[in-house]
Structure formats: structure tokens, C-alpha cells
Write an enzyme that holds these catalytic residues in place. Structure first.
Site, PDB file in Angstrom:
ATOM      1  N   LYS A  28       4.057 -83.545  47.820  1.00 10.02           N
ATOM      2  CA  LYS A  28       4.616 -84.188  49.008  1.00 10.02           C
ATOM      3  C   LYS A  28       5.435 -83.154  49.757  1.00 10.02           C
ATOM      4  CE  LYS A  28       7.393 -88.257  50.342  1.00 10.02           C
ATOM      5  NZ  LYS A  28       8.091 -89.462  49.863  1.00 10.02           N
ATOM      6  N   SER A  38       6.661 -93.881  51.942  1.00 10.06           N
ATOM      7  CA  SER A  38       6.541 -92.651  52.699  1.00 10.06           C
ATOM      8  C   SER A  38       5.572 -91.634  52.086  1.00 10.06           C
ATOM      9  CB  SER A  38       7.921 -92.020  52.863  1.00 10.06           C
ATOM     10  OG  SER A  38       8.436 -91.619  51.602  1.00 10.06           O
ATOM     11  N   SER A  92       8.556 -95.668  47.856  1.00  9.72           N
ATOM     12  CA  SER A  92       7.625 -94.703  48.457  1.00  9.72           C
ATOM     13  C   SER A  92       6.590 -94.083  47.525  1.00  9.72           C
ATOM     14  CB  SER A  92       8.401 -93.586  49.140  1.00  9.72           C
ATOM     15  OG  SER A  92       8.823 -94.044  50.391  1.00  9.72           O
TER      16      SER A  92
HETATM   17  N1  GLN Z   1      10.238 -97.907  53.042  1.00 14.08           N
HETATM   18  C1  GLN Z   1      11.532 -97.590  52.525  1.00 14.08           C
HETATM   19  C2  GLN Z   1      12.352 -96.924  53.599  1.00 14.08           C
HETATM   20  O1  GLN Z   1      11.875 -96.780  54.657  1.00 14.08           O
HETATM   21  C3  GLN Z   1      11.437 -96.723  51.301  1.00 14.08           C
HETATM   22  C4  GLN Z   1      11.096 -95.322  51.608  1.00 14.08           C
HETATM   23  C5  GLN Z   1      11.161 -94.421  50.409  1.00 14.08           C
HETATM   24  O2  GLN Z   1      11.097 -94.865  49.275  1.00 14.08           O
HETATM   25  N2  GLN Z   1      11.336 -93.131  50.671  1.00 14.08           N
HETATM   26  O3  GLN Z   1      13.445 -96.538  53.406  1.00 14.08           O
END
Ligand code: GLN
EC number: 6.3.5.7
Length: 492
Positions: free
Chosen positions: A79, A154, A178
């Protein structure tokens, strides 16, 4: 061999050891697939072809010597939130489009030391804020099961790359879902470890008390192999825990499903917006586990309604503090011709950050401001503790807790959900991070549009082995994890 991309990590490891193919052949195979197929998926931000081949050749030398690590020569994608020395690390943001880290994240360094070959860096929501990967400065990534749908986020690039067979495994990070939600949207297995199990050093911070890196792959077995490499204490991360690391591969059959008590939170299956197909597939998977000997126990998690508001105060608060370092002075994007220092700060940040990141910085700064700190931030921290206690109470009666990973399957790119709609989609994943618990997603079927559905299992602290083992045994008794998107069947 034209189908090297169909092999599991164990098969790749054995094939390399027995010299059925070399790491160079395997790496070239993946690079070819990326060149041909990724223009349609758009999972990679940076492909490191040249360096990958150098790493592959080094792995081949190690393999010949007979002293190579089990994963030596196996390719992976990181990532683009993990710092990679000499390779651009963007976090999906214009702010870091020119950023080349002078050091490797610990996760990256550990992967390198084991001889894994880095294929490149994959797309993500900007600074990991989002659930679709659409907020990336580099544009949207397609879901391999339906390219006009999002892969989730994400860690959407990680999920799409693995689901399209453009990498056999990938790293992801999970602050509020995410790893699990994109794994769910793309039909993968993804593990969010206990907070402190995997080092955060060199992982660009979103919300430091919630962030945790982990593996994304086709199966629990593949995830276990990568966990064996990346888990462990790191003196460079003060929140990493000095506790013995399990051998996740050796433990894959170590948890008895017979007699296992699986908690089914009443509140989770009555959430408005829970898709009927998702509910049905998750219930079928639980029935399967029941057939395998588990007992389903109805439980209460009374704090469910508080998850979204609590997370969306704490995460932005920490983000507003973490992202203050991007000021146009030290590194990252700098605006043109600033008239003075204030202008430099203001324009660098408003030109360098996208809309969602700016929204979170504003919310977080507000929640932390002197007048509102007690009413919002402190209150949210108290509720966070209640959420954790709710789980600990549940674990007095059950071994693991089952839930969907997301209330829906993947939606269309450009669906343009309002922030509140999008945040509500995180209802099943946020609490795990607020409590610091481990949780895993596994593919358990498809909806009426042939989009993947995921089951989430949440464990008590340090139960990664148990979660991987339960999913592994489920995967030995079912074949969902062997299903491939049509695009993954294409040959390069
Ligand atoms: N969708 C969640 C957010 O926008 C989690 C994102 C994540 O785990 N990085 O914060």
C-alpha cells in the site's frame, strides 16, 4: 508456465525451493500481467519493475544456497502508505506526489529481509481517509469483479491488485476497516491485527491510536505466511508490543471449530441499510461453521449506535494533529510564489490536500479546540472505553464475534455518497479499531449482481492465530476463496 499467478503462497514457496521456476520468472510473469491488465484496473500508483528484477535475482541466489526464507522470491505489493526508501510514497495525495522516503517502513524492511520482491506501490484513499479509494489524487481503482465499481478503501489498490492476480499478496492498513472492507468488496481474506502487533514505523500516520498494518490475500493460509514476516515488536514504534509472535502458519489448524462459541450481536443484524443478500450470505456462512461444530450464541453489543460518531470524532482529531506536519516547509507539496509564511502554509495545504482530507482536518481541529475539547474529544474517548468494555464483556461468553464486514457489496464508481452515507457504511468495522482488537474478513459468497460478500470475525486481543485458523478451516470446507474474477483469468 502461464498460470503461476494461480498458485498459493505455499505452492509458490515450494515451487521456488524445488526450482520448478525462478523468482525472476515469477516476477517477470507478474510484471507482464501488470503491464497488460493493470491499465484496466488501475491498482498500481508506481510499478518498480527494474528494482523488482534485481530483488528477484538476489532471491534466486539465496534460493540456490538452500538457506532462503520461506517467502524468498515471492512478489508482493505495498500500500502506498508504507515508506519505501528510494521509491515514491504518496499516501494517495498530491501533497506527497514528490516524496521519496529516505528510509523503509519496518513492514517493508521485514518483507525485504525475508526476500520478498516488491512489485510496486498500490493505490489508496488520500491519507487512508475513505471507503472507496476514489479520494486518491491518482484517480479511482476498479473492482476486478466489476470494473465500474469501487474496490472499497482505503486499501482499495491492495485489494484490487490481489483480486486481479496482479500480486499474490499485498500489505494494507486498517484504521477503521481499510483492510477488511476492501477485502470484503474484492472477495479476499484480510486480517487487521491487534493494535501493537505490527509496527507502525514508517507507515504514514492517519489516526495513530487506531492505525494497524496487515496482510491481504486470497486465503487465510496466504495471510498467515505474510503475518509470519511482518508481525513483531519494533523498538522504533513505542506502541508496538513486546510479546512473543505466534507461528501463524503452523497454527492454521490449531483452533478447534468444534465447540467454538461464535457470538452473534443482535444489534448488528438489525442495522438499517444492511443489504438482504449480504445478510443471507453471512448467515449461510455461519450455518456452515455451525455444521463444522461451532455453536452460535446471540449476544448484545449495546454501544453499536455510538460507533460511527465516536470514530468520526477521534479519527479526525488525531488526523488533524498528524497532518499538521505537511506545511509546505519541510517536505511534500509547496505552493508557488508565496507572499509570506502564512500564505505558504495556507496555500500549500489547501492546494496539496483533497476535499475529504480537508473536511477531516477541520472537524478534528474543531473537536480539539479549547472550547469544545471536553464536549467532543474527551466525551468520545469515554465512549470509546465503553465500546471496549462492551466487547470484553461479550468475550467472557464467546470465543469470537461474527458480523458482516460491510452492510453492502461494492457500489458504483462515482456514486457520490454524502459523507454521512459513506461513514455509515463503516458501521461494522470501526469499533474493532476503537477497542484495538483483531478481526478478519473472508469471502463467503456473492450477491445478486455477482459481487463478493464478506464475513467478519472479531477476536479477543492477540487471537490472530485463532482467527486465521477458523477461516482456514472454513476455506478447507468451502471453495469461495478459489473463485476468481474474469479479469484474473486473462493471460498476459
Ligand atoms: N473508512 C474509514 C475512514 O474513512 C476507515 C479508513 C481506514 O481504515 N483507513 O476513516
Amino acid at each position: 508456465m502461464t498460470d503461476l499467478h494461480r498458485l498459493s503462497i505455499r505452492e509458490l514457496s515450494e515451487g521456488l525451493k524445488q526450482a520448478q521456476f525462478s523468482s525472476r520468472e515469477l516476477t517477470e510473469h507478474y510484471l507482464k500481467r501488470i503491464a497488460k491488465i493493470d491499465p484496466k484496473v488501475k491498482s498500481y500508483v508506481t510499478v518498480t519493475a527494474e528494482q523488482a528484477l534485481v530483488e528477484a535475482d538476489a532471491a534466486d541466489v539465496a534460493l540456490k544456497s538452500g538457506h532462503a526464507h520461506a517467502l524468498a522470491g515471492i512478489p508482493l505489493a505495498h500500500k502506498d502508505i508504507f515508506c519505501t526508501q528510494g521509491i515514491k510514497t504518496t499516501a494517495g495525495s498530491k501533497m506527497l506526489d514528490n516524496f521519496i522516503s529516505p528510509y523503509d517502513a519496518t513492514v517493508v524492511a521485514k518483507a525485504k529481509a525475508a526476500g520478498l520482491v516488491t512489485l510496486g506501490k498500490v493505490n489508496m484513499d488520500e491519507f487512508a481517509m475513505g471507503s472507496t479509494s476514489e479520494s486518491s489524487y491518482f484517480g479511482a481503482t476498479g473492482n476486478p469483479w466489476a470494473l465500474d465499481h469501487v474496490p472499497g478503501g482505503s486499501s482499495g489498490g491492495s485489494a484490487a491488485a490481489v483480486a486481479a492476480d496482479l500480486a499474490p499478496i499485498a500489505t494494507g492498513t486498517d484504521t477503521g476497516g481499510s483492510i477488511r472492507q476492501p477485502a470484503s468488496f474484492c472477495g479476499l481474506t484480510g486480517l487487521k491485527p491487534t493494535y501493537g502487533r505490527v509496527s507502525r514505523f514508517g507507515m504514514i500516520a492517519y489516526a495513530s491510536s487506531l492505525d494497524q498494518g496487515g496482510p491481504m490475500a486470497r486465503s487465510a493460509e496466504d495471510c498467515a505466511y505474510l503475518m509470519n514476516v511482518i508481525a513483531g515488536h519494533d523498538a522504533k514504534d513505542s506502541t508496538s508490543i513486546n510479546k512473543e509472535v505466534d507461528d501463524y502458519v503452523a497454527n492454521l489448524n490449531g483452533t478447534a471449530v468444534k465447540g467454538l462459541r461464535i457470538g452473534i450481536p443482535k444489534q448488528y443484524f438489525n442495522v438499517a441499510g444492511l443489504d438482504a443478500d449480504v445478510k443471507a450470505r453471512v448467515e449461510e456462512s455461519l450455518k456452515k461453521l455451525e455444521e463444522m461444530g461451532a455453536t452460535l450464541v446471540e449476544i448484545d453489543l449495546n454501544m453499536t449506535e455510538a460507533y460511527v460518531p465516536t470514530y468520526y470524532l477521534i479519527a479526525p482529531a488525531e488526523a488533524s494533529s498528524n497532518l499538521s506536519r505537511f506545511d509546505g516547509v519541510r517536505y511534500g507539496y509547496r505552493c508557488e510564489n508565496p507572499v509570506d509564511l502564512m500564505d505558504l502554509y495556507k496555500r500549500s495545504r489547501s492546494e496539496g490536500f483533497g476535499a475529504e482530507v480537508q473536511r477531516r482536518i477541520l472537524i478534528g481541529t474543531y473537536a480539539l479546540s479549547a472550547g469544545y475539547y471536553d464536549a467532543y474529544y474527551v466525551k468520545a474517548q469515554k465512549v470509546r472505553r465503553l465500546i471496549q468494555q462492551d466487547f470484553l464483556k461479550a468475550f467472557e461468553n464467546v470465543d469470537v464475534i461474527a458480523a458482516p464486514s460491510a452492510p453492502t457489496t461494492a457500489y458504483k464508481i462515482g456514486a457520490n455518497l454524502s459523507p454521512t452515507e459513506m461513514y455509515l457504511g463503516d458501521i461494522y468495522t470501526l469499533a474493532v479499531n476503537l477497542a484495538g482488537l483483531p478481526a478478519i474478513n473472508a469471502l463467503v459468497g456473492f450477491d445478486k449482481d455477482s459481487l463478493p460478500v464478506g464475513l467478519q470475525l472479531i477476536g479477543n486481543y492477540w487471537s490472530e492465530s485463532q482467527l486465521l485458523s477458523i477461516v482456514h478451516q472454513y476455506q478447507q470446507n468451502t471453495d469461495w476463496h478459489t473463485k476468481r474474477a474474469a479479469i484474473a483469468e486473462e493471460n498476459a
